[in-house]
Design an enzyme around this catalytic site. Sequence first.
Site, PDB file in Angstrom:
ATOM      1  N   ASP A 156       0.795  -1.235   0.000  1.00  0.00           N
ATOM      2  CA  ASP A 156       0.000   0.000   0.000  1.00  0.00           C
ATOM      3  C   ASP A 156       0.828   1.285   0.000  1.00  0.00           C
ATOM      4  OD1 ASP A 156      -1.759  -2.021   0.515  1.00  0.00           O
ATOM      5  OD2 ASP A 156      -2.517  -1.208   2.389  1.00  0.00           O
TER       6      ASP A 156
ATOM      7  N   SER B  68      -0.480   0.420   7.318  1.00  0.00           N
ATOM      8  CA  SER B  68      -0.920   1.555   6.519  1.00  0.00           C
ATOM      9  C   SER B  68      -1.416   2.732   7.357  1.00  0.00           C
ATOM     10  CB  SER B  68      -2.032   1.125   5.555  1.00  0.00           C
ATOM     11  OG  SER B  68      -1.516   0.254   4.575  1.00  0.00           O
TER      12      SER B  68
ATOM     13  N   GLU C 113     -10.890  -2.098   4.039  1.00  0.00           N
ATOM     14  CA  GLU C 113      -9.552  -1.591   4.319  1.00  0.00           C
ATOM     15  C   GLU C 113      -9.380  -0.213   3.671  1.00  0.00           C
ATOM     16  OE1 GLU C 113      -6.464  -5.077   4.616  1.00  0.00           O
ATOM     17  OE2 GLU C 113      -7.346  -5.097   2.612  1.00  0.00           O
TER      18      GLU C 113
END
Length: 489
Positions: free
Chosen positions: A107, A168, A290
């Site tokens: 990510d 993240s 997410e």
Amino acid sequence: MPHDADVLAARQADGTDKYAQKSILRWGVGDGRVLGIGHGLNFERESSVQQKLLSNAVSYLAGGETEPSPIGRPKGRQEFSALRDTVDDAKHRPAYHFTPPANWLNDPNGVVQWNGRYHLFYQYNPAGPFHDTIHWGHAVSDDLVHWQDEPIALEPDPDGPDSDGCWSGCFVDDDGIPRVMYTGGDGCDQLPCLARAEDNTLRSWRKEPTNPVIEEPPAHIDILTSIDWNAEFRDHCVWRADGDWYQLIGSGIADEGGAALLYRSPDLHEWEYCHPVLTGDWRETGPMWECPELLRFGDDTVLHVSDYSNVWYFLGPYNTESDRLEPRERGILDHGVFYAPQSFTDDDGRTITFGWLKEDRDSTAQWNAGWSGAMSLPRVLSTEAGRLQVDVPSEVTDLRRSHQSFEDVTIHPDESGHLPGVSGDTLEIRATVNAERTGEFGFVLRASPDDQERTVIRVRPQYREAGLTDRLRVWMMHRPTKTIRCRFG
């Protein structure tokens, strides 16, 4: 992953490579060398392979082998440059998509334009080309295309709430003080953590001693749990409004669906749970969301979330009284391998987003290549007449050099369809196809003379049923290397 170690080998069991089970590691201590061998040596059993391993280990420790460079982690600019030279893989590396110097990338995190320079942080595993002990990699650019590696920004603290990974998160401009909010992994817990940059280069970060800033998920709602996590509760989007800070955290509500949970804070440290900004239906948009992100475009607001497979977007007005999104439409942001995007507003007011391009190569190919994962090209998001728009920024289109144009091309199945004058390792194809008169269609690129190696891009007609119009516009900008099945919507 032991601090400052490099992985030399992974474990093999029953003929299967276990890449995340690191078996041989090395350290540099001054001018000395240290090896850690986790399996493969059994002094009660004779083995030619074991004898060779031991002999090579002793020879290496005695200085008999040339020291490979670089050694140790985290690494700085010079070492990352050496890594890129060592793990070149010119056949498969994209020419102008960002890729890690080596090892693993997923990510995008904390993307921002700060003091005129673009900063791309990303999920990075320095142990190898597989997902494991996640750090924050870092790269900078002046034009969104040419990137320079920076030292690792965040690494797990063995004694902290992020001992298993710095996952993240997002960048936060706290009145000129650069901060990041990220998910710390500790055992089966995922909790929000805060760090502050120690200078404007954004190279060095100091974690808040009070981490985590939220100690547990909201107790009065049934947060989804799994075999891996006490609660599915991660990834962050932070903004400021009317003097307060707001934060979205990705989650899921059991038997309902994915959810973007809203929190409020006066100071980024003390957070109060409010409610979900939006909750989905697990049968349609997945049980867990997410990487939620809320983007404002005048009267339009876009929430996008990632459900392990797709990136869903919801578009509609944001009710500031109830702090809830009221979507009038939803869709999939990209029908390819694009995942977990993150955006920022640049100095020109553009909303620029990057996404992670997941690998289609198998784990063995990734291990042999020495790197895994790529970033998408930057994209400019906007809305027009209440519809979401995705464009390519001028920094990318400026890369175009020679041009070939063909109009009213009709190719029959028994024809080669060769287009004269088209060649090169980096190509962009912009094509408009009449879908009413076309079945499955595509492009064959980089075909070898015997046609044994080629890159194929396919568009299949059944995707017209997913709401496509009678004209499909296909974009492709990459270094072709293998068969790619793309879905365009």
